[in-house]
Design an enzyme around this catalytic site. Sequence first.
Site, short mmCIF file in Angstrom:
data_model
loop_
_atom_site.label_atom_id
_atom_site.label_comp_id
_atom_site.label_asym_id
_atom_site.label_seq_id
_atom_site.Cartn_x
_atom_site.Cartn_y
_atom_site.Cartn_z
N ASN A 63 44.08 49.20 26.91
CA ASN A 63 45.14 49.62 27.09
C ASN A 63 46.03 50.79 26.32
O ASN A 63 46.62 51.63 26.19
CB ASN A 63 46.81 48.32 27.40
CG ASN A 63 46.08 47.88 28.88
OD1 ASN A 63 46.77 47.01 28.89
ND2 ASN A 63 45.64 48.94 29.84
N CYS B 104 44.25 54.61 36.71
CA CYS B 104 43.44 55.03 36.02
C CYS B 104 41.88 54.08 35.76
O CYS B 104 41.32 54.93 34.49
CB CYS B 104 44.66 55.05 34.63
SG CYS B 104 45.62 53.60 34.47
N CYS C 133 48.48 15.08 42.70
CA CYS C 133 49.35 14.12 41.72
C CYS C 133 49.87 12.53 42.55
O CYS C 133 48.32 12.29 43.42
CB CYS C 133 50.48 14.77 41.37
SG CYS C 133 52.22 14.31 43.33
#
Length: 358
Positions: A62, A177, A316
């Site tokens: 980036n 891109c 859980c």
Amino acid sequence: MNRYDRQIRLTGFGNEKQELLRNAAILVVGAGGLGVPVLQYLTAMGAGRIGIAEEDTVSITNLQRQVLYSTADEGRPKLAAAVEKLQQLNPEVQFIPHNTFLNTSNALAIIAQYDVVIDCSDNFGTRYLINDACVILGKPFVSGSIYQYEGQVSVFNYNGSATYRCLFPEPGDAPDCNAIGVLGVLPGIVGSYQASEAVKVICGIGEPLANQLLTINILDNTHQVFSFQTDPNNQHITQLQETYGDQACDPVLMQFLTVKELSRWLEEGEDFQLIDVREKEEWDICRIDGALHIPMRRIDASIPGLSKETPVAVICHHGMRSKAVAEHLLKSGFQQVYNVTGGIHAWAVEIDDTMNVY
């Protein structure tokens, strides 16, 4: 001296327009190549409230174009890194972080909070989603896009002007891109144009690019403006589509997994992550072989060590804590998250009657 002295001095701007900018609420969708210059300039110029919708992290690839970030930011959430640096640039601006990509389940609620939207996304699905939400809510938006050495900018849904669908009735098929590359300076140019158009819309100056498309080619230095017409059929959208054909903007929903299905996954060697979110004293009483023990309170700290692309099953005691964790993981960008129905108690009753229960 006033921070905004140089623009207040401008003929046709002055304190009146600065006050309009200070009172504005602007949503920037995406904090990447286009979003970075938009955010930097609107922050510097004194926009009052800036919302940022972003869920990506900073990649080393980036940095050649997203100049707000540094090498040390690699791997950090863009949202956190951007807000931290923008606050240093101008502490007078209020930033509203939206740690999510826009999707069909949140777009209307998020966009409704703002006066103007700036579309800095990189996929067609999100562009059409933003368009439809802005038409429904009566919000103008500034659009920008880039392709190799070329960029486009336009303003849609502004005072009855054309919408994105008037210009592009159907989605295109241009690669981003990541596949074809982009010259680092291009998003800076296009993003600056987007910030400028947003200021014009907010302050009522100049001629915004409504019903006009600006195209830029930085190789041959050509700038052209094309006019296009409004299609009234596109101005009466009343609801979002169920899907926009892109994973980035279609909501990812929690799924449910029975203990029998979980047993089959384990027997067949399915590639998934089984996370047990109970406390240590519960884990010590009974557990499923192969489960990863991460107490609920430690989930956030453990997210970097988990794969967002690999399915996650959360368990859980009875299924309530795991449901909350599953919802949190979805908001954190995990793509496939399952809540194990009935928890480990159901496992003991239906699968393994030798397991200790409590």
